[in-house]
Design a protein around this motif. Structure first.
Motif, PDB file in Angstrom:
ATOM      1  N   TYR A   1       4.198   4.549   9.848  1.00  0.00           N
ATOM      2  CA  TYR A   1       3.357   4.476   8.645  1.00  0.00           C
ATOM      3  C   TYR A   1       3.251   3.120   7.957  1.00  0.00           C
ATOM      4  O   TYR A   1       2.373   2.943   7.110  1.00  0.00           O
ATOM      5  CB  TYR A   1       3.869   5.458   7.576  1.00  0.00           C
ATOM      6  CG  TYR A   1       4.062   6.860   8.036  1.00  0.00           C
ATOM      7  CD1 TYR A   1       3.010   7.591   8.594  1.00  0.00           C
ATOM      8  CD2 TYR A   1       5.305   7.486   7.909  1.00  0.00           C
ATOM      9  CE1 TYR A   1       3.203   8.898   9.006  1.00  0.00           C
ATOM     10  CE2 TYR A   1       5.494   8.792   8.315  1.00  0.00           C
ATOM     11  CZ  TYR A   1       4.443   9.497   8.869  1.00  0.00           C
ATOM     12  OH  TYR A   1       4.632  10.791   9.264  1.00  0.00           O
TER      13      TYR A   1
ATOM     14  N   SER B   1       2.398  -0.153   6.228  1.00  0.00           N
ATOM     15  CA  SER B   1       1.170  -0.924   6.069  1.00  0.00           C
ATOM     16  C   SER B   1       1.504  -2.262   5.435  1.00  0.00           C
ATOM     17  O   SER B   1       2.215  -2.324   4.434  1.00  0.00           O
ATOM     18  CB  SER B   1       0.201  -0.172   5.159  1.00  0.00           C
ATOM     19  OG  SER B   1      -0.859  -1.027   4.762  1.00  0.00           O
TER      20      SER B   1
ATOM     21  N   GLU C   1       0.818  -1.209   0.000  1.00  0.00           N
ATOM     22  CA  GLU C   1       0.000   0.000   0.000  1.00  0.00           C
ATOM     23  C   GLU C   1       0.858   1.269   0.000  1.00  0.00           C
ATOM     24  O   GLU C   1       0.533   2.228  -0.686  1.00  0.00           O
ATOM     25  CB  GLU C   1      -0.899  -0.020   1.243  1.00  0.00           C
ATOM     26  CG  GLU C   1      -1.858   1.127   1.328  1.00  0.00           C
ATOM     27  CD  GLU C   1      -2.766   1.017   2.545  1.00  0.00           C
ATOM     28  OE1 GLU C   1      -2.401   0.348   3.541  1.00  0.00           O
ATOM     29  OE2 GLU C   1      -3.858   1.593   2.476  1.00  0.00           O
TER      30      GLU C   1
END
Ligand code: SF4
Ligand code: F3S
Length: 112
Positions: free
Chosen positions: A103, A105, A30
């Motif tokens: 952050y 993912s 992602e």
């Protein structure tokens, strides 16, 4: 040896790297890419293409954890061979500390 993607790719994902890889061994999450260490032929052409300086040879110190990280996610995420737009905050987040914790993912990207 192999080249691998490290954490400064997170939240940048410029994707310039995928256009030059002769063996299409980049995989898309992602918010970052990884390289499959067993598919990379160590040609090195992707390293200077990354605006975030996120691609490294595994001959640098302490790279083993990144090799295993790249292997793990390259087996879960789809292949990407076409450049797409960078992520919206790429320029601000280039070089930010602690991107993995803040952050990262595990979700797959769209590939393509
Ligand atoms: Fe692809 Fe070469 Fe980069 Fe390996 S070093 S990921 S084969 S461009
Ligand atoms: Fe990531 Fe650099 Fe490629 S930011 S997507 S490794 S060009």
């Amino acid at each position: 040896m192999t080249y691998i993607v490290t954490d400064n790719c997170i939240e940048c994902k410029y994707t310039d790297c995928v256009e030059v890889c002769p063996v299409d061994c980049f995989y898309e999450g992602e918010n970052m890419l990884v390289i499959h260490p067993d598919e990379c032929i160590d040609c090195g052409v992707c390293e200077p293409e990354c605006p975030a300086d996120a691609i490294r040879p595994d001959t640098e110190p302490d790279m083993e954890k990144w090799v295993e990280f790249n292997r793990k996610y390259s087996e879960m995420w789809p292949v990407i061979i076409t450049k797409k737009d960078q992520l919206p905050n790429a320029e601000e987040r280039d070089g930010e500390d602690g991107k993995m914790d803040k952050y990262f993912s595990e979700a797959p990207g769209e590939g393509g």
